[in-house]
Scaffold this motif. Structure first.
Motif, PDB file in Angstrom:
ATOM      1  N   THR A 449       0.630  -1.142  -0.011  1.00 16.27           N
ATOM      2  CA  THR A 449      -0.019  -0.102  -0.026  1.00 16.27           C
ATOM      3  C   THR A 449       0.850   1.234   0.020  1.00 16.27           C
ATOM      4  O   THR A 449       1.993   1.140   0.253  1.00 16.27           O
ATOM      5  CB  THR A 449      -0.981   0.032   1.189  1.00 16.27           C
ATOM      6  N   VAL A 450       0.296   2.340  -0.257  1.00 13.49           N
ATOM      7  CA  VAL A 450       0.846   3.495  -0.297  1.00 13.49           C
ATOM      8  C   VAL A 450       1.681   3.869   1.221  1.00 13.49           C
ATOM      9  O   VAL A 450       2.659   4.432   1.225  1.00 13.49           O
ATOM     10  CB  VAL A 450      -0.230   4.689  -0.629  1.00 13.49           C
ATOM     11  N   ASN A 612      -2.774  12.815  -4.479  1.00 12.00           N
ATOM     12  CA  ASN A 612      -4.251  12.299  -4.113  1.00 12.00           C
ATOM     13  C   ASN A 612      -4.515  10.817  -4.059  1.00 12.00           C
ATOM     14  O   ASN A 612      -5.191  10.338  -4.165  1.00 12.00           O
ATOM     15  CB  ASN A 612      -4.781  12.806  -5.773  1.00 12.00           C
ATOM     16  N   GLU A 613      -3.423  10.616  -3.190  1.00 15.82           N
ATOM     17  CA  GLU A 613      -3.374   8.940  -2.713  1.00 15.82           C
ATOM     18  C   GLU A 613      -3.951   8.923  -1.373  1.00 15.82           C
ATOM     19  O   GLU A 613      -3.862   9.788  -0.791  1.00 15.82           O
ATOM     20  CB  GLU A 613      -1.970   8.373  -2.859  1.00 15.82           C
ATOM     21  N   LYS A 614      -4.574   7.767  -1.229  1.00 18.90           N
ATOM     22  CA  LYS A 614      -4.979   7.327  -0.016  1.00 18.90           C
ATOM     23  C   LYS A 614      -4.076   6.265   0.754  1.00 18.90           C
ATOM     24  O   LYS A 614      -3.391   5.449  -0.180  1.00 18.90           O
ATOM     25  CB  LYS A 614      -6.344   6.658   0.123  1.00 18.90           C
ATOM     26  N   SER A 616      -4.465   3.544   1.996  1.00 21.75           N
ATOM     27  CA  SER A 616      -4.631   1.985   1.636  1.00 21.75           C
ATOM     28  C   SER A 616      -4.535   1.773   0.176  1.00 21.75           C
ATOM     29  O   SER A 616      -4.878   0.666  -0.086  1.00 21.75           O
ATOM     30  CB  SER A 616      -6.238   1.887   2.341  1.00 21.75           C
ATOM     31  N   ASP A 617      -4.321   2.635  -0.487  1.00 23.12           N
ATOM     32  CA  ASP A 617      -4.260   2.568  -2.048  1.00 23.12           C
ATOM     33  C   ASP A 617      -3.354   1.554  -2.458  1.00 23.12           C
ATOM     34  O   ASP A 617      -2.139   1.571  -1.518  1.00 23.12           O
ATOM     35  CB  ASP A 617      -4.228   3.860  -2.810  1.00 23.12           C
ATOM     36  N   LYS A 618      -3.192   0.664  -3.179  1.00 24.01           N
ATOM     37  CA  LYS A 618      -2.297  -0.188  -3.852  1.00 24.01           C
ATOM     38  C   LYS A 618      -1.069   0.941  -4.261  1.00 24.01           C
ATOM     39  O   LYS A 618      -1.540   1.757  -5.100  1.00 24.01           O
ATOM     40  CB  LYS A 618      -2.437  -0.937  -4.778  1.00 24.01           C
ATOM     41  N   CYS A 619       0.198   0.598  -4.003  1.00 22.07           N
ATOM     42  CA  CYS A 619       1.145   1.472  -4.508  1.00 22.07           C
ATOM     43  C   CYS A 619       1.767   1.055  -5.740  1.00 22.07           C
ATOM     44  O   CYS A 619       2.761  -0.149  -5.512  1.00 22.07           O
ATOM     45  CB  CYS A 619       2.073   1.881  -3.382  1.00 22.07           C
TER      46      CYS A 619
END
Length: 638
Positions: A449-450, A612-614, A616-619
């Motif tokens: 994740t990010v 603009n990333e969260k 929990s986003d895939k990185c």
């Protein structure tokens, strides 16, 4: 600390007597003091054991170890308590001696139930063809597995190439696993026998504390299954269960009279006027101090040097470093380390900052430092090429740098006789991108994740320890020699330090907060610790976690939640209340009132590349190098 690996092949014609080059290189970085391989051949399978040792205690003991019955042992751990290890003994040898004397499965489980400290291990029993492996209750040491139809591989760290990296997964810290290698070679299916952690209370009531077998199995290949051991044997949990007790009276009503008070030292002092609370805080200081002591004293020191070397305090090298933001966690850890580390030995305070080009606010600093034209820290490969930048003081004046410098002043005031090496580690965007791609991405994997990217990169650069040593007299390049890195992880999880704790409290009260804390501690092995161990270990250094000492966790688990945190109070007081009170008792000042700030925000790595990333986003930045790109890079270098 070590890099350990066991590669098992059930196909003789496809067996390799050597590990893949990139995997072997990654293991050696974890264990720079000794490397050794051992091959065990059987008519049904082949085992290649690879051990790489970072020497920290006793006599240097090369791994893997082998006894007269052909049993083989790989150990990546530290015995801090539970099993007697004398100062000049090596715990790897002690553990193997004890294992060799075990007569049955129950003896093996009893042994690992006794150990207090972080560990992962691999143990081959030749006579039974059994391969045992696992991680400690909190998963403080990394162990990965990947399976193929040709074999099984267990390793502290994965490979760098994407074709292999995608197969690696973390071994769950759910207990100890056992594989019957002979049976597996015949059936062509892998059956993992699980010996789970369980807690036995005084009235002999058993509480299950292991993820379901289905959950462990869900990401494994179809030919791999996880089953409970037939004898229903288990490991004894090393900590007491979390105290879920709720107050009889309304907690919110009791706190209304002080909830509007601003975060000040006077507010904290109110709690210390209560005799019971003051006693609880002192007990917490005592148990945490012992945990820190165990983690800073088991190291080779200057008693092995010549008299002339002993008489040169200015040449002393630090053996211990602290991941240091100046926040409450790292300040308390540094203060307690100061109690136990010899006074003539420096302590390295590792403070990382990522370049912030938009920073315009100036920060005052003395003329001496202005003349030095402080630059961003160069990469490991080109440490002599310090690139100058416009107003680097502004570019790296991130929140953790500001609080870190303030924390340094507090520590210097508390003990001016100690040499405190405040290491300013400055990372540019270009260096971040280059070293993430070539070194860090495979260490963070299989997490993706990010948030994992941000924390993994920040911890990697911080623990590397290459930066600027800033004193009143000069600014100079510095590389930390410390092999042990103390980190404050575990404090937020246990003491309601995250914003999500406050949200849960506001919506579900103390009962919800208890459940959130229980969940946080239950998932810390998969969420944090394996990643941090791989990242820090990549520098040939060992991560140590005082807040996750078994006795510290048991003490905190025994307390009702309102003695640990009071989230009806504002930020800077309510979260981690007991730790703030401990800081007050230890003589700390401003740092006791600093609100929680996550490392990714304090160091300014978050949003550095994409805003603009969260979390929990895939990185996508964590994609490891493909085999094709790796071969191209090697051609360019040659």
């Amino acid at each position: 600390m070590c890099g350990i690996c066991c590669s098992v092949s059930f196909s003789i014609e496809h067996f390799s007597k050597d590990l893949k080059e990139d995997l072997l290189c990654n293991l050696k970085r974890r264990g720079p003091n000794s490397s050794k391989q051992l091959l065990k051949s059987n008519v049904n399978y082949q085992c290649l054991f690879s051990g790489h040792v970072l020497h920290l205690r006793g006599v240097l003991t090369a791994q893997p170890l082998e006894d007269e019955r052909d049993n083989v042992f790989l150990w990546n751990g530290e015995v801090f308590s539970g099993i007697m290890v004398e100062a000049k003994e090596n715990d790897t040898q002690i553990m193997f001696n004890r294992l060799s004397s075990c007569k049955n499965e129950s003896d093996i489980l009893s042994l690992f139930s006794e150990v207090q400290g972080p560990w992962s291990f691999i143990y081959y029993q030749a006579s039974s063809h059994h391969l045992w492996f696992g991680r400690d209750y909190f998963g403080r040491r990394s162990l990965l597995w990947h399976f193929s139809n040709l074999g099984v591989c267990l390793s502290s760290v994965g490979a760098q190439t994407s074709e292999v990296a995608n197969q690696w997964q973390e071994v769950p810290a759910s207990g100890i696993f056992r594989i019957d290698l002979k049976s597996t070679s015949i059936s062509k299916s892998v059956v993992l026998k699980l010996y789970p952690w369980r807690y036995i209370s005084m009235d002999n009531v058993i509480k299950e504390c292991v993820s379901s077998l289905t959950q462990i199995s869900e990401n494994l290949p179809t030919f791999v299954s996880v089953v409970a051991n037939e004898a229903k044997l288990y490991l004894k949990e090393p900590v007491v269960p979390l105290n879920m007790m709720l107050p009889q009276a309304s907690f919110d009503v009791n706190c209304n009279n002080i909830s509007s008070i601003p975060p000040t030292r006077e507010t904290l002092q109110v709690f210390l006027t209560d005799g019971h609370m003051k006693e609880v805080v002192q007990q917490f200081i005592d148990v945490l101090s012992i945990a820190v002591k165990r983690r800073v004293l088991c190291l080779p020191r200057h008693e092995y040097l010549t008299p002339n070397e002993v008489l040169k305090p200015c040449d002393r090298k630090a053996n211990v470093a602290v991941l240091f933001s100046g926040g409450i966690d790292s300040m308390v850890i540094a203060t307690l380390a100061d109690r136990h580390i010899p006074l003539d030995e420096p302590i390295d305070l590792l403070n990382v900052a990522f370049m912030n080009k938009e920073k315009t606010r100036s920060t005052s600093f003395n003329k001496k430092r202005r003349k030095q034209k402080i630059c961003e820290i160069p990469s490991e490969e080109s440490s002599t090429k310090a690139a100058a930048a416009d107003s680097p003081e502004k570019q790296f004046s991130v929140p953790d740098r500001i609080t870190g410098r303030a924390g340094l002043k507090e520590l210097q005031a508390a003990n001016p006789s100690r040499i405190w090496n405040f290491v300013e580690i400055n990372v540019s965007l270009e260096e971040l991108q280059e070293l993430r791609r070539t070194r860090i991405c495979h260490l963070v994997q299989p997490l993706d994740t990010v948030l994992d990217d941000s924390i993994g990169c920040a911890v990697w650069f911080a623990s590397r320890g290459i930066g600027w040593l800033v004193t009143q007299e000069e600014v100079k390049l510095y590389q930390s020699s410390a092999k042990v890195v103390l980190t404050g992880i575990g404090a937020d999880e246990q003491l309601a330090g995250y914003s999500r704790h406050r949200v849960r409290f506001e919506t579900h009260g103390l009962e919800g907060l208890n459940k959130e804390i229980e969940m946080e501690l239950g998932r810390i092995s998969s969420r944090n610790l394996g990643r941090d161990d791989r990242v820090i270990g990549d520098h040939g250094k060992e991560a140590r976690f005082p807040f996750l000492d078994e006795n510290v966790v048991s003490f905190l688990n025994s307390l009702p939640v309102w003695e640990k945190a009071n989230l009806s109070l504002p930020r800077g007081i309510g979260e981690k209340l007991i730790l703030r009170l401990a800081a007050m008792e230890l003589g700390l000042t401003a740092s006791a009132l600093l609100p929680k700030r996550a490392m990714q925000f304090g160091s300014r790595i978050a949003k550095m590349e994409k805003r603009n990333e969260k979390a929990s986003d895939k990185c996508g930045r964590l994609q490891v190098i493909s085999l094709e790109n790796l071969s191209i890079e090697k051609e360019i270098k040659t």
